[in-house]
Scaffold this motif. Structure first.
Motif, short mmCIF file in Angstrom:
data_model
loop_
_atom_site.label_atom_id
_atom_site.label_comp_id
_atom_site.label_asym_id
_atom_site.label_seq_id
_atom_site.Cartn_x
_atom_site.Cartn_y
_atom_site.Cartn_z
N LEU A 145 -9.14 -7.86 -0.46
CA LEU A 145 -8.92 -6.65 0.33
C LEU A 145 -7.97 -5.73 -0.42
CD1 LEU A 145 -8.48 -7.91 3.99
CD2 LEU A 145 -10.53 -7.10 2.83
N ALA A 146 -8.31 -4.47 -0.40
CA ALA A 146 -7.47 -3.43 -1.02
C ALA A 146 -7.59 -2.19 -0.15
CB ALA A 146 -7.95 -3.14 -2.44
N ALA A 147 -6.68 -1.25 -0.36
CA ALA A 147 -6.72 0.03 0.36
C ALA A 147 -6.81 1.14 -0.68
CB ALA A 147 -5.49 0.21 1.23
N SER A 176 -6.59 6.95 0.64
CA SER A 176 -6.63 7.46 2.02
C SER A 176 -6.19 6.41 3.04
CB SER A 176 -8.06 7.91 2.36
OG SER A 176 -8.47 8.92 1.49
N GLY A 177 -5.89 5.20 2.57
CA GLY A 177 -5.49 4.13 3.48
C GLY A 177 -6.65 3.34 4.04
N CYS A 178 -7.86 3.59 3.55
CA CYS A 178 -9.04 2.86 4.03
C CYS A 178 -9.11 1.49 3.36
CB CYS A 178 -10.31 3.64 3.71
SG CYS A 178 -10.43 5.23 4.57
N VAL A 179 -9.27 0.45 4.15
CA VAL A 179 -9.35 -0.92 3.65
C VAL A 179 -10.79 -1.20 3.23
CG1 VAL A 179 -9.12 -3.35 4.28
CG2 VAL A 179 -7.44 -1.67 5.10
N HIS A 180 -10.95 -1.77 2.03
CA HIS A 180 -12.27 -2.13 1.52
C HIS A 180 -12.16 -3.45 0.78
CE1 HIS A 180 -10.35 0.00 -1.85
NE2 HIS A 180 -11.04 -0.84 -2.59
N ASN A 218 1.09 -1.35 5.24
CA ASN A 218 0.86 -0.10 4.51
C ASN A 218 -0.18 -0.33 3.42
OD1 ASN A 218 2.19 -1.15 2.13
ND2 ASN A 218 4.13 -0.76 3.15
N ALA A 219 -0.47 0.68 2.63
CA ALA A 219 -1.56 0.60 1.65
C ALA A 219 -1.31 -0.46 0.57
CB ALA A 219 -1.78 1.97 1.00
N LYS A 220 -0.06 -0.82 0.32
CA LYS A 220 0.24 -1.81 -0.72
C LYS A 220 0.28 -3.24 -0.20
CE LYS A 220 2.65 1.48 -3.52
NZ LYS A 220 3.19 1.59 -4.80
N SER A 221 0.65 -3.41 1.07
CA SER A 221 0.75 -4.74 1.65
C SER A 221 0.38 -4.66 3.13
CB SER A 221 2.18 -5.27 1.50
OG SER A 221 2.30 -6.53 2.11
N PHE A 222 -0.72 -5.32 3.50
CA PHE A 222 -1.18 -5.25 4.88
C PHE A 222 -1.86 -6.54 5.30
CE2 PHE A 222 -4.45 -3.49 2.13
CZ PHE A 222 -5.59 -4.17 2.54
N GLN A 256 -4.67 -10.76 17.97
CA GLN A 256 -3.51 -10.51 17.11
C GLN A 256 -3.21 -11.65 16.14
OE1 GLN A 256 -1.98 -7.26 17.19
NE2 GLN A 256 -3.96 -7.15 18.19
N ASN A 257 -4.22 -12.46 15.80
CA ASN A 257 -4.08 -13.50 14.77
C ASN A 257 -4.40 -12.89 13.41
OD1 ASN A 257 -3.68 -15.73 16.64
ND2 ASN A 257 -5.82 -15.41 17.18
N VAL A 258 -3.64 -13.22 12.39
CA VAL A 258 -3.91 -12.73 11.04
C VAL A 258 -5.16 -13.43 10.51
CG1 VAL A 258 -3.04 -12.60 8.67
CG2 VAL A 258 -1.47 -12.27 10.60
N VAL A 259 -6.16 -12.63 10.10
CA VAL A 259 -7.40 -13.20 9.56
C VAL A 259 -7.56 -12.92 8.07
CG1 VAL A 259 -8.61 -13.17 11.77
CG2 VAL A 259 -8.76 -11.20 10.27
N ALA A 260 -6.80 -11.96 7.54
CA ALA A 260 -6.90 -11.63 6.12
C ALA A 260 -5.65 -10.85 5.69
CB ALA A 260 -8.14 -10.80 5.85
N ARG A 261 -5.32 -10.97 4.40
CA ARG A 261 -4.17 -10.26 3.83
C ARG A 261 -4.61 -9.51 2.57
NH1 ARG A 261 -2.12 -14.89 5.96
NH2 ARG A 261 -0.22 -14.69 7.16
N SER A 262 -3.95 -8.42 2.30
CA SER A 262 -4.25 -7.65 1.08
C SER A 262 -4.03 -8.52 -0.15
CB SER A 262 -3.36 -6.40 1.02
OG SER A 262 -1.99 -6.75 1.10
N GLY A 263 -4.93 -8.37 -1.11
CA GLY A 263 -4.82 -9.07 -2.38
C GLY A 263 -5.28 -10.51 -2.40
#
Length: 93
Positions: free
Chosen positions: A9-11, A14-18, A39-43, A50-57
Motif C-alpha cells: 500500500l502506498a499513497a 493527492s493522498g489516494c491509497v493504491h 497521513n500519506a507517509k504512514s497510514f 475499526q480493526n487494522v487490516v493493512a498498513r502502508s509499506g
C-alpha cells in the motif's frame, strides 16, 4: 472475486491509497465502512469495526478481482486511476 493481487500500500501526492505492484499502480475499491487513518507517509486501513487490516509499506496479498468501472457508492471516485481492484480480503505476505 477469487483472483490475487500482490503489492504494497502506498499513497500518491493527492493522498489516494493504491497498491504498488511489479507493474502499474492499482486503484483499490475497499468494502463499505473501511477507512484510512494516518497521513500519506504512514497510514493504516481500518475495517468497519475499526480493526487494522493493512498498513502502508507492508507487503500484502489482496484477494478480489478487477473492475471495469468505479462503483456508484464508492466515496473515493477521484482516486480511481489506472486499473481498478475490488477487494475481497487482505492478508500480509
Amino acid at each position: 472475486m477469487e483472483a490475487l493481487l500482490r503489492g504494497t500500500l502506498a499513497a500518491d501526492e493527492s493522498g489516494c491509497v493504491h497498491a504498488a505492484t511489479a507493474g502499474d499502480a492499482v486503484s483499490l475499491v475497499w468494502p463499505l465502512g473501511y477507512t484510512v487513518k494516518g497521513n500519506a507517509k504512514s497510514f493504516e486501513v481500518l475495517d468497519a469495526e475499526q480493526n487494522v487490516v493493512a498498513r502502508s509499506g507492508a507487503p500484502l496479498n489482496i484477494g478480489g478481482g478487477g473492475a471495469g468501472k468505479v462503483p456508484d457508492n464508492w466515496a473515493e471516485r477521484d482516486c480511481a486511476k489506472d486499473r481498478l481492484w475490488l477487494i475481497g480480503d487482505v492478508s500480509e505476505q
